[in-house]
Scaffold this motif. Structure first.
Motif, PDB file in Angstrom:
ATOM      1  N   LEU A  14     -19.617 -17.254  15.731  1.00 31.89           N
ATOM      2  CA  LEU A  14     -19.195 -17.995  14.550  1.00 31.89           C
ATOM      3  C   LEU A  14     -17.678 -18.160  14.530  1.00 31.89           C
ATOM      4  O   LEU A  14     -17.158 -19.231  14.168  1.00 31.89           O
ATOM      5  CB  LEU A  14     -19.668 -17.274  13.289  1.00 31.89           C
ATOM      6  N   ALA A  15     -16.962 -17.110  14.917  1.00 31.49           N
ATOM      7  CA  ALA A  15     -15.499 -17.189  14.949  1.00 31.49           C
ATOM      8  C   ALA A  15     -15.040 -18.278  15.916  1.00 31.49           C
ATOM      9  O   ALA A  15     -14.077 -19.005  15.638  1.00 31.49           O
ATOM     10  CB  ALA A  15     -14.910 -15.841  15.347  1.00 31.49           C
ATOM     11  N   GLY A  16     -15.720 -18.405  17.051  1.00 27.59           N
ATOM     12  CA  GLY A  16     -15.366 -19.441  18.012  1.00 27.59           C
ATOM     13  C   GLY A  16     -15.632 -20.836  17.482  1.00 27.59           C
ATOM     14  O   GLY A  16     -14.840 -21.762  17.704  1.00 27.59           O
ATOM     15  N   VAL A  17     -16.751 -20.987  16.781  1.00 25.54           N
ATOM     16  CA  VAL A  17     -17.060 -22.294  16.182  1.00 25.54           C
ATOM     17  C   VAL A  17     -15.991 -22.671  15.157  1.00 25.54           C
ATOM     18  O   VAL A  17     -15.511 -23.813  15.127  1.00 25.54           O
ATOM     19  CB  VAL A  17     -18.459 -22.265  15.534  1.00 25.54           C
ATOM     20  N   VAL A  18     -15.602 -21.695  14.334  1.00 23.91           N
ATOM     21  CA  VAL A  18     -14.551 -21.946  13.336  1.00 23.91           C
ATOM     22  C   VAL A  18     -13.245 -22.319  14.032  1.00 23.91           C
ATOM     23  O   VAL A  18     -12.539 -23.251  13.607  1.00 23.91           O
ATOM     24  CB  VAL A  18     -14.349 -20.710  12.442  1.00 23.91           C
ATOM     25  N   SER A  19     -12.919 -21.630  15.107  1.00 20.72           N
ATOM     26  CA  SER A  19     -11.702 -21.927  15.862  1.00 20.72           C
ATOM     27  C   SER A  19     -11.717 -23.366  16.371  1.00 20.72           C
ATOM     28  O   SER A  19     -10.724 -24.093  16.270  1.00 20.72           O
ATOM     29  CB  SER A  19     -11.555 -20.953  17.033  1.00 20.72           C
ATOM     30  N   ALA A 270      -4.212 -22.404  23.533  1.00 19.77           N
ATOM     31  CA  ALA A 270      -4.125 -22.497  22.078  1.00 19.77           C
ATOM     32  C   ALA A 270      -3.185 -21.409  21.572  1.00 19.77           C
ATOM     33  O   ALA A 270      -3.110 -20.319  22.147  1.00 19.77           O
ATOM     34  CB  ALA A 270      -5.503 -22.356  21.451  1.00 19.77           C
ATOM     35  N   ALA A 271      -2.476 -21.714  20.505  1.00 16.27           N
ATOM     36  CA  ALA A 271      -1.575 -20.737  19.914  1.00 16.27           C
ATOM     37  C   ALA A 271      -2.079 -20.317  18.537  1.00 16.27           C
ATOM     38  O   ALA A 271      -2.549 -19.199  18.342  1.00 16.27           O
ATOM     39  CB  ALA A 271      -0.155 -21.318  19.826  1.00 16.27           C
ATOM     40  N   ILE A 272      -2.053 -21.237  17.564  1.00 14.51           N
ATOM     41  CA  ILE A 272      -2.449 -20.884  16.204  1.00 14.51           C
ATOM     42  C   ILE A 272      -3.941 -20.572  16.125  1.00 14.51           C
ATOM     43  O   ILE A 272      -4.356 -19.531  15.603  1.00 14.51           O
ATOM     44  CB  ILE A 272      -2.088 -22.034  15.240  1.00 14.51           C
ATOM     45  N   SER A 273      -4.765 -21.469  16.658  1.00 11.77           N
ATOM     46  CA  SER A 273      -6.215 -21.259  16.559  1.00 11.77           C
ATOM     47  C   SER A 273      -6.701 -20.138  17.478  1.00 11.77           C
ATOM     48  O   SER A 273      -7.828 -19.659  17.324  1.00 11.77           O
ATOM     49  CB  SER A 273      -6.963 -22.556  16.881  1.00 11.77           C
ATOM     50  N   ALA A 274      -5.847 -19.706  18.428  1.00  9.74           N
ATOM     51  CA  ALA A 274      -6.251 -18.628  19.329  1.00  9.74           C
ATOM     52  C   ALA A 274      -6.542 -17.341  18.576  1.00  9.74           C
ATOM     53  O   ALA A 274      -7.416 -16.560  18.968  1.00  9.74           O
ATOM     54  CB  ALA A 274      -5.157 -18.383  20.374  1.00  9.74           C
ATOM     55  N   ALA A 275      -5.810 -17.103  17.488  1.00  6.38           N
ATOM     56  CA  ALA A 275      -5.997 -15.873  16.733  1.00  6.38           C
ATOM     57  C   ALA A 275      -7.385 -15.800  16.109  1.00  6.38           C
ATOM     58  O   ALA A 275      -7.920 -14.709  15.891  1.00  6.38           O
ATOM     59  CB  ALA A 275      -4.929 -15.763  15.641  1.00  6.38           C
ATOM     60  N   ALA A 278      -9.549 -14.546  19.056  1.00  4.72           N
ATOM     61  CA  ALA A 278      -9.138 -13.290  19.698  1.00  4.72           C
ATOM     62  C   ALA A 278      -8.933 -12.152  18.724  1.00  4.72           C
ATOM     63  O   ALA A 278      -8.866 -10.990  19.129  1.00  4.72           O
ATOM     64  CB  ALA A 278      -7.845 -13.517  20.493  1.00  4.72           C
ATOM     65  N   GLY A 279      -8.840 -12.458  17.429  1.00  2.97           N
ATOM     66  CA  GLY A 279      -8.523 -11.445  16.441  1.00  2.97           C
ATOM     67  C   GLY A 279      -9.735 -10.759  15.834  1.00  2.97           C
ATOM     68  O   GLY A 279     -10.877 -10.961  16.267  1.00  2.97           O
ATOM     69  N   PRO A 280      -9.508  -9.958  14.817  1.00  2.00           N
ATOM     70  CA  PRO A 280     -10.583  -9.179  14.197  1.00  2.00           C
ATOM     71  C   PRO A 280     -11.719 -10.025  13.633  1.00  2.00           C
ATOM     72  O   PRO A 280     -12.840  -9.525  13.488  1.00  2.00           O
ATOM     73  CB  PRO A 280      -9.855  -8.423  13.070  1.00  2.00           C
ATOM     74  N   GLU A 281     -11.451 -11.277  13.298  1.00  2.00           N
ATOM     75  CA  GLU A 281     -12.509 -12.119  12.746  1.00  2.00           C
ATOM     76  C   GLU A 281     -13.612 -12.385  13.769  1.00  2.00           C
ATOM     77  O   GLU A 281     -14.696 -12.829  13.411  1.00  2.00           O
ATOM     78  CB  GLU A 281     -11.926 -13.437  12.247  1.00  2.00           C
TER      79      GLU A 281
END
Length: 391
Positions: A14-19, A270-275, A278-281
């Protein structure tokens, strides 16, 4: 130390889809504006959007799967902003495509030739940020100028943006996009919808031109490398990931050079959307966050067949709508670049000169302000002796 709690399989997906959704919807107006500004027809801009979605989708999917790292790629949004403020090449879009190829080859060389990457990184970060901020200034001012010219179509977008920014910063631009669709429908602009709704690849034969390569290709390379690739590596590193630099750079550069023949300008890490991927979400278990990269890549690929419809909708939108979308989408990038440009006192004068020249819109010898701004900033920095490395 106890192991991390099990991560539901749906969380990283889901996090990847949101990204992917946020990455596409928040910046496609900038890409279309940039391609059209340097001479692309609507069909060529649609083809470019399709090629960009394809190349960054394949790269994101491939590298995330092979490296088990959430490597997400994106089109160069700052690069598209640069195109939007650049003078249209005398040679037309074919000359611009030649510059895109030059940019792609330089990006690939950064992965293959270590000294070149070191040289690029030697450009003071405040000057690179100042160049980007100068390029973005005219675009970020557009929503407020359009608000005066077209208040009935622009005011609802600005209001939705402000409210959404307060409630959920990440979804602010997608919310404005929904508002733009409503405004387009209410004004009856859908009746002007023209062009095919299915994507078509429009090959473009590049016309190599030295002036265009210097005025568009070189700044496009510098802004993509410094504000996207370097930042993307930093974002991934902050979450404990270290993607293979050379293969990633080689892919983004070569894929960008080949994609230029279909109208695409550049892709990068990617910079902004990379988080988001890659992040806790993407889950507490970092070993499974690569799945977010895979689903992000698939999401980009699902946008490929929508590129023509997206372009047609953008063309049919009322006056001021697309410019407002692009300007509001770039405001966070402008704010971050401006802050970075003036943070270090020892680079402040050089960065200020870089910003002013880049924002001035001047053209010398057919070469635009982005290039001359960086040159002027480097000269000021060198004369003032501000490039000394801390001892």
């Amino acid at each position: 130390m106890s192991p991390p709690p099990p991560t539901p399989s749906s969380t990283p997906l889901l996090a990847g889809v949101v990204s992917g959704l946020v990455g596409f919807t928040s910046s496609f107006p900038v890409v279309l504006t940039g391609l059209l500004a340097v001479g692309a027809t609507a069909a060529q801009a649609s083809s470019g959007l399709m090629v960009l979605c394809l190349t960054m989708g394949v790269g994101t999917l491939l590298f995330s799967w092979r490296t088990r790292t959430p490597v997400t790629m994106a089109w160069s949004t700052p690069g598209a902003a640069l195109l939007a403020t650049a003078a249209a090449p005398a040679g037309g879009f074919e000359a611009a495509v030649g510059a895109f190829v030059v940019c792609g080859l330089l990006l690939a060389l950064c992965g293959l030739v270590a000294p070149l990457a070191t040289l690029v990184r030697s450009v003071p970060a405040p000057l690179a940020s100042a160049m980007l901020a100068g390029v973005l200034l005219p675009l970020c001012a557009r929503p407020f100028l359009d608000l005066v010219q077209s208040p009935w179509t622009v005011a609802p977008l600005v209001l939705v943006w402000l409210v959404a920014l307060r409630l959920s910063r990440r979804w602010a631009i997608p919310a404005v996009l929904v508002a733009a669709l409503v405004v387009t429908a209410v004004t009856g602009s859908f009746a002007r919808l023209e062009g095919p709704l299915l994507p078509t690849l429009v090959p473009v034969l590049p016309d190599p031109d030295l002036v265009t390569a210097v005025s568009i290709g070189l700044p496009l390379f510098l802004v993509t490398m410094t504000s996207q690739n370097v930042a993307g590596l930093a974002v991934l590193g902050s979450f404990g990931f270290s993607p293979p630099f050379r293969p990633v750079m080689a892919y983004t550069g070569l894929a960008g050079a080949v994609g230029a023949l279909g109208g695409g300008h550049a892709i990068n890490l990617a910079a902004i959307s990379a988080a988001l991927a890659a992040g806790p979400e993407a889950g507490a278990d970092t070993r499974r966050r690569w799945l977010a990269g895979v689903s992000c890549g698939v999401t980009y690929l699902l946008f490929v067949p929508l590129s023509a419809a997206t372009t047609s909708l953008a063309q049919a939108a009322p006056a001021g709508v697309i410019g407002t979308l692009a300007g509001l989408a770039l405001l966070p990038t402008f704010a971050a670049a401006g802050a970075q440009a003036l943070t270090e006192p020892r680079h402040r004068e050089g960065a200020a000169v870089t910003f002013l020249v880049a924002a001035s819109g001047l053209t010398v010898g057919g070469v635009g302000g982005a290039f001359w701004g960086l040159v002027a900033g480097l000269v000021v920095t060198a004369v003032l002796g501000l490039r000394r490395r801390p001892g």
